[in-house]
Design a protein around this motif. Structure first.
Motif, PDB file in Angstrom:
ATOM      1  N   GLY A  62       5.660 -13.970  12.779  1.00 26.42           N
ATOM      2  CA  GLY A  62       4.836 -13.985  11.565  1.00 26.42           C
ATOM      3  C   GLY A  62       4.886 -12.603  10.942  1.00 26.42           C
ATOM      4  N   ALA A  63       3.795 -12.187  10.356  1.00 26.96           N
ATOM      5  CA  ALA A  63       3.740 -10.819   9.805  1.00 26.96           C
ATOM      6  C   ALA A  63       2.283 -10.368   9.851  1.00 26.96           C
ATOM      7  CB  ALA A  63       4.318 -10.785   8.397  1.00 26.96           C
ATOM      8  N   GLY A  64       2.008  -9.260   9.194  1.00 29.92           N
ATOM      9  CA  GLY A  64       0.670  -8.684   9.281  1.00 29.92           C
ATOM     10  C   GLY A  64      -0.433  -9.622   8.806  1.00 29.92           C
ATOM     11  N   THR A  65      -0.147 -10.373   7.758  1.00 31.39           N
ATOM     12  CA  THR A  65      -1.182 -11.261   7.210  1.00 31.39           C
ATOM     13  C   THR A  65      -1.544 -12.349   8.225  1.00 31.39           C
ATOM     14  OG1 THR A  65      -0.336 -10.787   5.019  1.00 31.39           O
ATOM     15  CG2 THR A  65      -1.784 -12.691   5.206  1.00 31.39           C
ATOM     16  N   LEU A  66      -0.557 -12.828   8.965  1.00 29.76           N
ATOM     17  CA  LEU A  66      -0.859 -13.799  10.022  1.00 29.76           C
ATOM     18  C   LEU A  66      -1.752 -13.134  11.086  1.00 29.76           C
ATOM     19  CD1 LEU A  66      -0.392 -16.646  11.294  1.00 29.76           C
ATOM     20  CD2 LEU A  66       1.440 -15.587  12.621  1.00 29.76           C
ATOM     21  N   TYR A  89      -6.689  -2.762  -1.371  1.00 30.26           N
ATOM     22  CA  TYR A  89      -5.938  -4.005  -1.411  1.00 30.26           C
ATOM     23  C   TYR A  89      -6.095  -4.873  -0.156  1.00 30.26           C
ATOM     24  CZ  TYR A  89      -1.975  -6.757  -3.084  1.00 30.26           C
ATOM     25  OH  TYR A  89      -1.177  -7.751  -3.559  1.00 30.26           O
ATOM     26  N   PHE A  90      -5.929  -4.272   1.009  1.00 30.61           N
ATOM     27  CA  PHE A  90      -5.871  -5.105   2.214  1.00 30.61           C
ATOM     28  C   PHE A  90      -7.240  -5.478   2.769  1.00 30.61           C
ATOM     29  CE2 PHE A  90      -1.588  -3.550   1.652  1.00 30.61           C
ATOM     30  CZ  PHE A  90      -0.910  -4.764   1.703  1.00 30.61           C
ATOM     31  N   GLY A  91      -8.251  -4.717   2.416  1.00 30.01           N
ATOM     32  CA  GLY A  91      -9.618  -5.116   2.741  1.00 30.01           C
ATOM     33  C   GLY A  91      -9.993  -6.347   1.924  1.00 30.01           C
ATOM     34  N   HIS A 137      -7.367   0.483   8.857  1.00 30.77           N
ATOM     35  CA  HIS A 137      -7.253   1.885   9.269  1.00 30.77           C
ATOM     36  C   HIS A 137      -6.644   2.713   8.128  1.00 30.77           C
ATOM     37  CE1 HIS A 137      -6.309   4.896  12.733  1.00 30.77           C
ATOM     38  NE2 HIS A 137      -6.830   5.467  11.701  1.00 30.77           N
ATOM     39  N   VAL A 138      -5.467   2.280   7.665  1.00 32.98           N
ATOM     40  CA  VAL A 138      -4.844   2.963   6.523  1.00 32.98           C
ATOM     41  C   VAL A 138      -4.562   1.920   5.455  1.00 32.98           C
ATOM     42  CG1 VAL A 138      -2.793   4.175   5.689  1.00 32.98           C
ATOM     43  CG2 VAL A 138      -3.791   4.809   7.895  1.00 32.98           C
ATOM     44  N   ASP A 139      -5.103   2.117   4.269  1.00 35.43           N
ATOM     45  CA  ASP A 139      -4.795   1.180   3.192  1.00 35.43           C
ATOM     46  C   ASP A 139      -3.478   1.613   2.529  1.00 35.43           C
ATOM     47  OD1 ASP A 139      -6.277  -1.110   1.389  1.00 35.43           O
ATOM     48  OD2 ASP A 139      -4.829   0.101   0.281  1.00 35.43           O
ATOM     49  N   THR A 140      -2.529   0.703   2.575  1.00 38.39           N
ATOM     50  CA  THR A 140      -1.168   1.007   2.133  1.00 38.39           C
ATOM     51  C   THR A 140      -1.065   1.116   0.612  1.00 38.39           C
ATOM     52  OG1 THR A 140      -0.692  -0.448   3.965  1.00 38.39           O
ATOM     53  CG2 THR A 140       1.184   0.368   2.781  1.00 38.39           C
ATOM     54  N   ALA A 141      -2.071   0.620  -0.092  1.00 35.54           N
ATOM     55  CA  ALA A 141      -2.031   0.714  -1.551  1.00 35.54           C
ATOM     56  C   ALA A 141      -2.562   2.064  -2.024  1.00 35.54           C
ATOM     57  CB  ALA A 141      -2.853  -0.416  -2.158  1.00 35.54           C
ATOM     58  N   VAL A 164      -9.820  -4.007  13.724  1.00 35.26           N
ATOM     59  CA  VAL A 164      -9.125  -2.970  12.947  1.00 35.26           C
ATOM     60  C   VAL A 164      -7.746  -3.469  12.525  1.00 35.26           C
ATOM     61  CG1 VAL A 164      -8.156  -0.628  13.003  1.00 35.26           C
ATOM     62  CG2 VAL A 164     -10.334  -1.098  14.137  1.00 35.26           C
ATOM     63  N   ASP A 165      -7.479  -3.351  11.225  1.00 38.15           N
ATOM     64  CA  ASP A 165      -6.139  -3.619  10.704  1.00 38.15           C
ATOM     65  C   ASP A 165      -5.360  -2.309  10.804  1.00 38.15           C
ATOM     66  OD1 ASP A 165      -3.890  -3.722   9.100  1.00 38.15           O
ATOM     67  OD2 ASP A 165      -4.856  -4.719   7.418  1.00 38.15           O
ATOM     68  N   GLY A 166      -4.441  -2.294  11.768  1.00 38.67           N
ATOM     69  CA  GLY A 166      -3.648  -1.075  11.983  1.00 38.67           C
ATOM     70  C   GLY A 166      -2.228  -1.203  11.445  1.00 38.67           C
ATOM     71  N   VAL A 167      -2.024  -2.135  10.515  1.00 35.30           N
ATOM     72  CA  VAL A 167      -0.651  -2.425  10.061  1.00 35.30           C
ATOM     73  C   VAL A 167       0.074  -1.149   9.609  1.00 35.30           C
ATOM     74  CG1 VAL A 167       0.754  -3.666   8.352  1.00 35.30           C
ATOM     75  CG2 VAL A 167      -1.086  -4.858   9.532  1.00 35.30           C
ATOM     76  N   CYS A 168      -0.653  -0.259   8.932  1.00 33.79           N
ATOM     77  CA  CYS A 168       0.010   0.944   8.421  1.00 33.79           C
ATOM     78  C   CYS A 168      -0.321   2.170   9.282  1.00 33.79           C
ATOM     79  CB  CYS A 168      -0.413   1.164   6.973  1.00 33.79           C
ATOM     80  SG  CYS A 168       0.703   2.203   6.057  1.00 33.79           S
ATOM     81  N   ALA A 189       5.369  -5.461  12.909  1.00 31.54           N
ATOM     82  CA  ALA A 189       6.499  -4.715  13.482  1.00 31.54           C
ATOM     83  C   ALA A 189       7.092  -3.679  12.530  1.00 31.54           C
ATOM     84  CB  ALA A 189       7.589  -5.708  13.890  1.00 31.54           C
ATOM     85  N   GLN A 190       6.921  -3.907  11.210  1.00 34.12           N
ATOM     86  CA  GLN A 190       7.801  -3.240  10.233  1.00 34.12           C
ATOM     87  C   GLN A 190       7.338  -1.881   9.713  1.00 34.12           C
ATOM     88  OE1 GLN A 190       5.845  -5.905   9.589  1.00 34.12           O
ATOM     89  NE2 GLN A 190       5.120  -5.952   7.490  1.00 34.12           N
ATOM     90  N   LYS A 191       6.282  -1.324  10.308  1.00 32.07           N
ATOM     91  CA  LYS A 191       5.808  -0.051   9.729  1.00 32.07           C
ATOM     92  C   LYS A 191       6.057   1.093  10.708  1.00 32.07           C
ATOM     93  CE  LYS A 191       3.285  -2.242   6.345  1.00 32.07           C
ATOM     94  NZ  LYS A 191       2.965  -1.936   4.982  1.00 32.07           N
ATOM     95  N   CYS A 192       5.032   1.458  11.489  1.00 31.10           N
ATOM     96  CA  CYS A 192       5.208   2.641  12.347  1.00 31.10           C
ATOM     97  C   CYS A 192       6.138   2.386  13.527  1.00 31.10           C
ATOM     98  CB  CYS A 192       3.853   3.124  12.828  1.00 31.10           C
ATOM     99  SG  CYS A 192       2.796   3.634  11.481  1.00 31.10           S
TER     100      CYS A 192
HETATM  101  N1  PMP Z   1      -2.589  -4.715   6.175  1.00 30.77           N
HETATM  102  C1  PMP Z   1      -2.038  -3.582   5.722  1.00 30.77           C
HETATM  103  C2  PMP Z   1      -2.787  -2.309   5.855  1.00 30.77           C
HETATM  104  C3  PMP Z   1      -0.761  -3.625   5.151  1.00 30.77           C
HETATM  105  O1  PMP Z   1      -0.208  -2.505   4.710  1.00 30.77           O
HETATM  106  C4  PMP Z   1      -0.078  -4.852   5.045  1.00 30.77           C
HETATM  107  C5  PMP Z   1       1.328  -4.937   4.466  1.00 30.77           C
HETATM  108  N2  PMP Z   1       1.698  -3.979   3.600  1.00 30.77           N
HETATM  109  C6  PMP Z   1      -0.696  -5.978   5.533  1.00 30.77           C
HETATM  110  C7  PMP Z   1      -1.942  -5.884   6.092  1.00 30.77           C
HETATM  111  C8  PMP Z   1      -0.044  -7.321   5.440  1.00 30.77           C
HETATM  112  O2  PMP Z   1       1.108  -7.347   6.219  1.00 30.77           O
HETATM  113  P1  PMP Z   1       2.347  -8.310   5.898  1.00 30.77           P
HETATM  114  O3  PMP Z   1       2.889  -7.902   4.578  1.00 30.77           O
HETATM  115  O4  PMP Z   1       3.276  -8.029   7.042  1.00 30.77           O
HETATM  116  O5  PMP Z   1       1.829  -9.690   5.899  1.00 30.77           O
END
Ligand code: PMP
Length: 384
Positions: A62-66, A89-91, A137-141, A164-168, A189-192
């Motif tokens: 899946g990805a972060g949103t999953l 954005y991600f909050g 944790h870190v907002d990517t926007a 905690v959303d640690g995606v970034c 998987a795709q960030k740090c």
């Molecule tokens: N949370 C944060 C902080 C993100 O940066 C992202 C993706 N940029 C997501 C969630 C969502 O991850 P994905 O795009 O892999 O679904």
């Protein structure tokens, strides 16, 4: 074939040749002993990355949103009330997921470029009976890094579960599940980690696992962690076919993390951020994110007067570097430069040179070479 460009968007990040190699290996059976051993190794190393001995890791296609959805659906019951601490954005996406499943939540939205303060969080917790707190944790926007450790302290006081959303952040900035009292750390998987996208990655604390076990029915099937638990304990079991090549690539990514050492990896991220920011300041550029909230994994950079987003990013790409534009309200005002994962100093210097060359070609006045010199100086400083 098109010449490869340096991918410096805030994820996906450049993929190390060892990870590419592992992706390209022939696909083996998902229950073969060789794959089972790699899956187990990845799960064990993931626990080390987030400093947990008792936590339960999950690695799911899946990805972060999953991963966000899994975290919420497995811990938030209809009678629960969630407090989302959002820097942007991600909050907001966390809140959208709650709304999609008719779950109850409130959101504190910080001004863009800052994070919610612990005081604001505490005031809100005192107002209402929240059972779960969620924070990015870190907002990517916006490039804002939240004071996760302080939030965790407050969650302990109020006995709320802490997600905690640690995606970034995870794997690039320190996050200690056991010591700090984080209940679910979710990432991708795709960030740090510098691995291609394709995985939802989570670690649940024992308390979060108990919460799930006490919920009889949840509105999920593939996202139900209790269906995945037997596989995470023994990957030779079957629930849904794991993405064999991607998990092996993730395992290789985690091996690289372990070989570098976590302390060194976090320091490298901090030093890279310092080098980039010093160089950009020397070029006369400013950051959108407020000083105390600057994340070490990306920079959100304001365009100077006269520089247009589309032209800049297009020409920069021709000069070999891909960066991202602004998201939402920041579109056209900023560009986002990711500096996480397995990025080397020479890649950073290459990117800074490309930025300098691009700005100059677009008529921006700067003193050539000064920014790069500053970055090189920071990279050459001894660290203790
Ligand atoms: N949370 C944060 C902080 C993100 O940066 C992202 C993706 N940029 C997501 C969630 C969502 O991850 P994905 O795009 O892999 O679904």
């Amino acid at each position: 074939m098109q010449k490869e460009k340096l991918l410096l968007i805030p994820g996906p990040t450049p993929v190390h040749p060892r990870i590419i190699h592992s992706l390209s290996l022939p696909t083996v059976s998902h229950v073969s002993p060789e794959f089972v051993a790699e899956f187990k190794e990845a799960l064990a190393n993931l626990k080390k990355v987030v400093f947990t001995s008792q936590g339960q890791p999950f690695i799911i296609a899946g990805a972060g949103t999953l991963a966000m959805e899994i975290a919420l659906l497995n811990t938030v019951a209809p009678e629960d009330r969630v407090l989302v601490l959002s820097q942007g954005y991600f909050g907001q996406r966390m809140r959208d997921i709650l709304v999609s499943f008719n779950l109850q939540g409130d959101i504190i939205q910080s001004p863009l470029g800052r994070a919610v303060t612990p005081e604001e969080m505490e005031n809100k917790l005192a107002e209402n009976n929240y059972t779960v707190v969620v924070a990015t944790h870190v907002d990517t926007a916006t490039g804002a890094c939240a004071p996760i450790r302080s939030y965790a302290e407050i969650c302990k006081e109020y006995e709320t579960l802490f997600i905690v959303d640690g995606v970034c952040a995870t794997g690039g900035i320190e996050e200690r599940l056991d010591d700090w009292g984080i209940d679910i750390l979710l990432t991708a998987a795709q960030k740090c980690f510098g691995v291609p996208p394709g995985l939802a990655v989570l670690v649940f604390s024992p308390r979060a696992m108990i919460k799930r076990k006490n919920m009889t029915k949840i509105p999920a099937y593939y996202s139900d962690i209790l269906r995945w638990l037997p596989i995470m304990k023994d990957p030779s079991k079957y629930f849904s076919t794991p993405c064999v090549n991607e998990i092996r690539a993730f395992n290789e990514g985690l091996r690289l993390v372990m070989e570098e050492g976590l302390r060194e990896r976090f320091r490298r991220h901090a030093r890279t951020a310092r080098a980039i920011r010093a160089a950009l300041a020397e070029m006369g550029l400013s950051l959108f994110t407020q000083e105390p909230f600057l994340a070490e994994t990306l920079s959100v950079i304001l365009y100077p007067a006269g520089i247009k987003d589309k032209e800049f990013r297009q020409l920069l790409a021709e000069n070999g570097v891909i960066v991202a534009g602004g998201l939402g309200e920041l579109m056209g005002r900023v560009f986002r430069l990711g500096h996480m994962g397995n990025l080397s100093p020479s890649q950073v210097i290459f990117a800074l040179e490309a930025i300098e060359k691009t700005l100059t070609a677009l008529g921006y006045k700067l003193e050539k070479g000064r920014g790069i010199e500053r970055a090189e100086q920071i990279y050459s400083e001894k660290i203790h």
